[in-house]
Write a protein that holds these residues in place. Structure first.
Motif, PDB file in Angstrom:
ATOM      1  N   LEU A 204      29.063  58.278  60.416  1.00  0.00           N
ATOM      2  CA  LEU A 204      29.127  59.571  59.717  1.00  0.00           C
ATOM      3  C   LEU A 204      28.637  60.707  60.612  1.00  0.00           C
ATOM      4  CD1 LEU A 204      27.894  58.641  56.117  1.00  0.00           C
ATOM      5  CD2 LEU A 204      30.229  59.101  56.859  1.00  0.00           C
ATOM      6  N   LYS A 205      27.665  60.381  61.496  1.00  0.00           N
ATOM      7  CA  LYS A 205      27.126  61.416  62.383  1.00  0.00           C
ATOM      8  C   LYS A 205      28.185  61.900  63.369  1.00  0.00           C
ATOM      9  CE  LYS A 205      22.178  60.920  62.571  1.00  0.00           C
ATOM     10  NZ  LYS A 205      21.070  60.329  63.294  1.00  0.00           N
ATOM     11  N   LYS A 206      29.050  60.986  63.756  1.00  0.00           N
ATOM     12  CA  LYS A 206      30.069  61.345  64.750  1.00  0.00           C
ATOM     13  C   LYS A 206      31.154  62.237  64.148  1.00  0.00           C
ATOM     14  CE  LYS A 206      29.844  57.247  67.558  1.00  0.00           C
ATOM     15  NZ  LYS A 206      30.414  55.944  67.292  1.00  0.00           N
ATOM     16  N   LYS A 207      31.313  62.162  62.824  1.00  0.00           N
ATOM     17  CA  LYS A 207      32.419  62.890  62.180  1.00  0.00           C
ATOM     18  C   LYS A 207      31.886  64.121  61.472  1.00  0.00           C
ATOM     19  CE  LYS A 207      35.590  59.678  62.797  1.00  0.00           C
ATOM     20  NZ  LYS A 207      36.959  59.785  63.208  1.00  0.00           N
TER      21      LYS A 207
ATOM     22  N   HIS B 107      24.176  54.072  48.475  1.00  0.00           N
ATOM     23  CA  HIS B 107      23.123  54.357  47.502  1.00  0.00           C
ATOM     24  C   HIS B 107      21.738  54.226  48.163  1.00  0.00           C
ATOM     25  CE1 HIS B 107      21.064  54.492  43.667  1.00  0.00           C
ATOM     26  NE2 HIS B 107      20.403  53.391  44.025  1.00  0.00           N
ATOM     27  N   GLU B 108      21.559  53.164  48.921  1.00  0.00           N
ATOM     28  CA  GLU B 108      20.257  52.935  49.574  1.00  0.00           C
ATOM     29  C   GLU B 108      19.968  54.026  50.619  1.00  0.00           C
ATOM     30  OE1 GLU B 108      20.228  48.103  49.117  1.00  0.00           O
ATOM     31  OE2 GLU B 108      20.414  48.973  51.120  1.00  0.00           O
ATOM     32  N   LEU B 109      21.008  54.427  51.321  1.00  0.00           N
ATOM     33  CA  LEU B 109      20.807  55.489  52.327  1.00  0.00           C
ATOM     34  C   LEU B 109      20.372  56.784  51.648  1.00  0.00           C
ATOM     35  CD1 LEU B 109      23.807  54.699  54.688  1.00  0.00           C
ATOM     36  CD2 LEU B 109      21.408  54.783  55.371  1.00  0.00           C
ATOM     37  N   LYS B 110      21.003  57.081  50.507  1.00  0.00           N
ATOM     38  CA  LYS B 110      20.616  58.299  49.777  1.00  0.00           C
ATOM     39  C   LYS B 110      19.167  58.200  49.313  1.00  0.00           C
ATOM     40  CE  LYS B 110      24.928  60.050  47.882  1.00  0.00           C
ATOM     41  NZ  LYS B 110      25.660  60.234  46.639  1.00  0.00           N
TER      42      LYS B 110
ATOM     43  N   VAL C 149      27.209  63.389  51.027  1.00  0.00           N
ATOM     44  CA  VAL C 149      27.998  63.982  49.954  1.00  0.00           C
ATOM     45  C   VAL C 149      29.279  63.163  49.787  1.00  0.00           C
ATOM     46  CG1 VAL C 149      29.224  66.066  49.239  1.00  0.00           C
ATOM     47  CG2 VAL C 149      27.062  66.236  50.469  1.00  0.00           C
ATOM     48  N   ALA C 150      29.603  62.827  48.528  1.00  0.00           N
ATOM     49  CA  ALA C 150      30.833  62.073  48.262  1.00  0.00           C
ATOM     50  C   ALA C 150      31.776  62.951  47.447  1.00  0.00           C
ATOM     51  CB  ALA C 150      30.493  60.812  47.483  1.00  0.00           C
TER      52      ALA C 150
ATOM     53  N   LEU D 294      28.030  63.293  55.987  1.00  0.00           N
ATOM     54  CA  LEU D 294      26.570  63.367  56.136  1.00  0.00           C
ATOM     55  C   LEU D 294      26.170  64.818  56.336  1.00  0.00           C
ATOM     56  CD1 LEU D 294      23.882  61.797  56.548  1.00  0.00           C
ATOM     57  CD2 LEU D 294      24.399  61.768  58.983  1.00  0.00           C
ATOM     58  N   GLU D 295      25.344  65.317  55.398  1.00  0.00           N
ATOM     59  CA  GLU D 295      24.960  66.735  55.517  1.00  0.00           C
ATOM     60  C   GLU D 295      23.529  66.911  55.983  1.00  0.00           C
ATOM     61  OE1 GLU D 295      26.386  69.239  52.378  1.00  0.00           O
ATOM     62  OE2 GLU D 295      28.362  68.841  53.259  1.00  0.00           O
TER      63      GLU D 295
END
Ligand code: BTN
Length: 319
Positions: free
Chosen positions: A10-13, A38-41, A48-49, A57-58
């Protein structure tokens, strides 16, 4: 770990990534993917979905997660293996345990807070959660126990270099291991040995740094980078740079010996040239700090003109 891979991706995009594509790439089911998101949040990642678009990834939390430290670290051995804890009594004890069990050189132990953080001479090291850097690094140099003090100096130099590079802060060193700015303590270094008389098994080089502590939570004799910069500082970037500098200086030490590290230490030190009072082994020595010798000991000239070599102790600057 799958979670690290998701974040890395997600960081790359900068645009949205479809959940279907990501779960396929990772070889996991959609359900498993949602669970990881969910765990990452839960751990603070702002993901953001958006229906039909996917995930983006914001923001990342200010946590010293191993995945964050490892990303773009580019070291050969420092921090290649990281043990991360939310709370520990002290990172030192875990590092010693790991060292005894054979953990490789460069293994890093990190804690977000410590309940029994310790400083030199039995002092306490105040380690509030998410505010500082509390770390212990295992090194395995081929040295004798008497040669170990250079690593305290090397770590001090590395912190000063990293603070200069990442935060544009000119930190100084009070012999042997106090990192000071404006004569207040920004951090400290503690080196412990696991050794026999004629052989060092490993060293644990530890440091505590005041990074995002608020001024009012610190004693008047201490200072934090936040207080100096008037804003929060990225603990991740600073820690990464410290690890890079330690590795670079360690390689310099191995190639060229102590002299270049000592030269660098001289540049950052504020002890040499001052009149000092040193308490060590229940004795007090007073005189002028005239130099540092090849093994990192402090040379003091007392009022009778005699030079004494001090290997450890608590230094008070008199003027
Ligand atoms: C000093 O007295 O200046 C040295 C302070 C060292 C503190 C660090 S924080 C991480 C590691 N764990 C500890 O318990 N102490 C060191």
């Amino acid at each position: 770990m799958i979670r690290d891979k998701i974040i890395e991706f997600l960081k790359k995009k900068s645009e949205y990534v479809s959940g279907e594509e990501l779960s396929q790439r990772l070889g996991i089911s959609r359900q498993a993917f949602w669970k990881h998101i969910h765990e990452l949040k839960e751990s603070g990642y702002d993901i953001v979905a958006v229906p039909h678009l996917g995930y983006r990834l914001e923001g990342s939390p200010d946590r010293l997660f191993p995945s964050e430290i490892s990303s773009r670290l580019n070291t050969k051995f420092t921090g290649r293996k990281i043990y991360y804890f939310d709370t520990l009594p002290s990172t030192i004890d875990v590092a010693i345990d790991l060292g005894i069990k054979g953990a490789p050189e460069g293994t890093l132990v990190l804690a977000e807070s410590q309940t029994k953080g310790r400083g030199r001479l039995g002092r306490e090291w105040f380690s509030p959660k998410y505010k500082g850097i509390y770390m212990s690094l295992i090194l395995r140099p081929d040295i004798l126990p008497a040669q170990a003090s250079i690593f305290t100096l090397l770590a001090g130099v590395s912190v000063c270099e990293a603070a200069g590079q990442v935060c544009a802060i000119e930190a100084k060193i009070k012999w042997p291991n106090d990192i000071l700015v404006n004569n207040k303590k920004l951090g400290g270094i503690l080196t412990e040995l696991n050794a026999e008389m004629d052989e060092v098994h490993f060293l644990v080089v530890s440091m505590g740094l005041n990074v995002n502590n608020d001024k009012k939570s610190l004693p008047v004799t201490a200072i934090s980078l936040k207080e100096l910069k008037k804003e929060n500082v990225s603990r991740i970037e600073l820690l990464q740079e410290i690890l890079r500098k330690i590795e670079a200086n360690y390689m310099l030490l191995q190639k060229k010996g102590n002299a270049l590290i000592i030269d660098k230490w001289r540049e950052y030190n504020i002890t040499l040239g001052l009149r000092v009072k040193i308490s060590s082994h229940h004795k007090q020595v007073e005189g002028e700090a005239v130099d540092i010798d090849a093994d990192g000991s402090l040379l003091i000239r007392n009022d009778a003109g005699l030079t004494q070599k001090i290997t450890a102790g608590d230094v008070a600057h008199c003027r």
